[in-house]
Design an enzyme around this catalytic site. Structure first.
Site, PDB file in Angstrom:
ATOM      1  N   CYS A  21      -6.402  -4.633 -12.919  1.00 33.53           N
ATOM      2  CA  CYS A  21      -6.494  -3.443 -12.057  1.00 33.53           C
ATOM      3  C   CYS A  21      -5.434  -3.461 -10.971  1.00 33.53           C
ATOM      4  O   CYS A  21      -5.466  -2.640 -10.066  1.00 33.53           O
ATOM      5  CB  CYS A  21      -7.885  -3.300 -11.457  1.00 33.53           C
ATOM      6  SG  CYS A  21      -8.310  -4.653 -10.342  1.00 33.53           S
ATOM      7  N   HIS A  51       0.813  -1.205   0.000  1.00 34.23           N
ATOM      8  CA  HIS A  51       0.000   0.000   0.000  1.00 34.23           C
ATOM      9  C   HIS A  51       0.849   1.259   0.000  1.00 34.23           C
ATOM     10  O   HIS A  51       0.421   2.289  -0.500  1.00 34.23           O
ATOM     11  CB  HIS A  51      -1.068  -0.049   1.101  1.00 34.23           C
ATOM     12  CG  HIS A  51      -2.193  -0.915   0.633  1.00 34.23           C
ATOM     13  ND1 HIS A  51      -3.169  -0.438  -0.208  1.00 34.23           N
ATOM     14  CD2 HIS A  51      -2.404  -2.231   0.764  1.00 34.23           C
ATOM     15  CE1 HIS A  51      -3.953  -1.438  -0.537  1.00 34.23           C
ATOM     16  NE2 HIS A  51      -3.531  -2.543   0.041  1.00 34.23           N
TER      17      HIS A  51
END
Ligand code: PEP
Ligand code: MG
Length: 569
Positions: free
Chosen positions: A494, A187
């Site tokens: 994605c 992240h």
């Protein structure tokens, strides 16, 4: 001059001074008592002054900040002045506790009470815990935790970042990001790409760098160099000059021969969606709905969900918006869905699997998505994360139908889903490859761990073979169900791999139909896609899949894409 090698996640070359993100504040030992020579009044006075300094500091930062960062800093500043927090700490000091231990325990107590109240109050519990850590840092005379404040732009060097750090990371101040931990799909990497910050992750040894050191960061090559010389400064100024060549996208993703590859945006909420629409993204390929509710301790209500989704849909009237249902677990825990004590969270009850342990949450989310879709003009598709079997795809599709949503899809993130795509697509209308998780599960390498970054690389031929298997599964499904003329169901990507311009060419060559990425990455990906025909992309894809290693796959393909060097990518 010393060079640290890591993994480049966002291209860009810059020179600047280091600011090191201070480590988290450790709890003062349980039972720590006030020193005999310090009276309770003196300890309480020290605590109050430390809290006042923290409050002023946060207020000062809030005054200069904008948007989410401002709101977070203002809320935290209020907590620093909270009379209940200070009162209960002073009580503990009177009973003999040290000032540090007292504020620590008082913080625990107030946070627990706010959590019990639920809703908005529960969300404030994080601010209390943040503020007590800041007060303890002030009492210890060590730097406050979190993203440091500075008047001049700097290169942020950290061990790793949490999704919550994004709010206070001001892209106007931070020139580049370097972390010792994290992987290319972590992240931290996603945050850097969203902000368009040149970034290098998994750079072992950068913990040695100190505030004020001048360094050169090459986010394309994944290199950090100390004591930059003329060559590095020149590279940085060349980058600054040519960055404008990659500033725009005209809204049509295509190859050199006109073959269309729509380029969509990954977004975490309305703010990202508005920015993505302004950047001409052709729609949204991934709305990470859990990002709308990070920090929530309870399930968001219907109206709150409708408002969050509608904010995204309204940015793309008439365009496709793919909503991913809550993907809680592992690196994105949501206390109302996931169990923090699981021994192996990445392999645990996460993503679609939480429908089994928290029944009703998914159905209510789908109802909210359907309501928001009904109130907007976007073409809304929905997909479930972490689908592993055709039965799961069928259950998800049934829930979508019950909610009145017409286009159910699945994320392909688990190798079994890639290998059985032909059966999964009997139930779903499309598949979207989540290559971040697909890579971590194929290589059995936690995407958060810096030391495993080389394994956690979507260029691994094993991962590319699974992308190919998914596309072939979709083609086989079309042949079996509709005969030769039937178009295969769409298979998009994605995961972060779509934002790597060279890998985007390979994915297109493997037959992927759309690419979705941080809106900031679209111009570079578009420029490189336009330099190749479908035939060239196909042959580069074959070269990559048949390579013996990720490094070889990457270098074979990059060597045949001269445009990458021209654009400094
Ligand atoms: C992925 O796994 O590739 C993905 C897009 O989902 P996330 O990064 O949110 O897990
Ligand atoms: Mg994922």
């Amino acid at each position: 001059m010393h060079t640290y090698s890591g993994v480049g996640v966002t291209p860009g070359r810059v020179v600047g001074p280091v600011r090191v993100m201070p480590p988290a504040i450790a709890a003062p030992p349980a039972g720590e008592q006030r020193e005999g020579t310090t009276t309770a009044e003196a300890a309480a006075g020290n605590l109050r002054s430390a809290a006042a300094v923290v409050k002023e500091e946060l207020r000062g930062r809030a005054a200069k900040a904008t948007g989410d960062g401002k709101a977070v800093l203002e809320a935290t500043a209020l907590m620093a002045a909270d009379p209940m927090l200070l009162k209960s700490a002073v009580k503990l000091i009177d009973a003999g506790a040290s000032a540090q231990r007292a504020i620590w325990e008082a913080g625990d107590g107030v946070a627990a009470m706010l959590l019990d109240l639920g809703g908005y109050m529960a969300e404030r519990s994080h601010d209390v815990l943040d503020v007590r850590a800041r007060i303890v840092a002030q009492l210890r005379g060590v730097p406050a935790p979190g993203i440091p404040d500075a008047d001049a732009p700097f290169i942020l060097v950290a061990d790793d970042l949490a999704p919550a750090d994004t709010a206070t990371l001001d892209p106007a101040k931070v020139l580049a990001l370097v972390t010792a931990g994290g992987g290319p799909q972590s992240h931290t990497a996603i945050i850097a790409r969203n902000l368009g910050l040149p970034a290098v992750v998994a750079a072992a040894g950068v913990g040695e760098l100190a505030d004020g050191d001048e360094i050169f960061v090459d986010g394309g090559r994944g290199v950090v160099t100390t004591d930059p010389g003329d060559a590095e400064r020149e590279a940085a100024s060349r980058w600054a000059e040519q960055v404008s060549r990659l500033a725009g996208f005209d809204g049509v993703g295509r190859l050199a021969d006109g073959h269309r590859i729509p380029l969509l945006a990954n977004v975490g909420g309305a703010k990202d969606a508005v920015a993505a629409a302004a950047a001409n993204a052709e729609g949204v390929g991934l709305l990470r709905t859990e990002f709308c509710f990070l920090g929530h301790d309870t399930e968001p209500g219907h109206d709150e969900q409708v408002a969050a989704y509608k904010g995204v849909f309204d940015a793309f009237p008439g365009k496709k918006v793919v909503v991913r249902t809550l993907d809680a677990g592992a690196d994105k825990p949501l206390p109302f869905l996931t169990d923090a004590t699981e021994p192996n969270p990445a392999l645990g009850v996460r993503g679609f699997r939480t429908d089994g342990t928290s029944p009703g949450v998914l159905a209510r989310q789908l109802a909210a998505i359907a309501d928001a879709a009904g109130q907007s003009r976007a073409d809304v598709w929905v997909m479930a994360p972490m689908i592993a079997t055709a039965d799961e795809a069928a259950s998800f599709a049934a829930l979508c139908t019950a909610a009145g949503l017409q286009t159910p899809g699945v994320m392909v993130e688990v190798p079994s889903a890639a290998l059985t795509a032909r059966h999964i697509l009997d139930h779903a209308e499309f598949a979207s490859l989540g290559t971040n998780d697909l890579t971590q599960y194929t290589m059995a390498a936690d995407r958060q761990l810096g030391p495993l970054a080389a394994l956690n690389d979507p260029w691994q031929p094993g991962v590319l073979a699974l992308v190919q298997a998914t596309v072939e599964g979709s083609r086989a499904q079309a042949r079996h169900t509709g005969g030769p003329g039937r178009a295969p169901k769409p298979v998009g990507v994605c995961g972060e791999s779509a934002a790597d311009p060279a890998l985007a060419v390979v994915l297109a060559g493997l037959g992927v139909t759309t690419l979705s990425m941080s809106a900031r990455a679209i111009p570079a990906v578009s420029a490189v896609l336009r330099s190749v025909t479908a035939e060239t992309a196909g042959s580069l894809a074959r070269l990559a899949v048949s390579a013996p290693s990720a490094a070889e796959a990457r270098s074979r393909v990059r060597a045949r894409l001269p445009v990458l060097d021209e654009l400094g990518l």
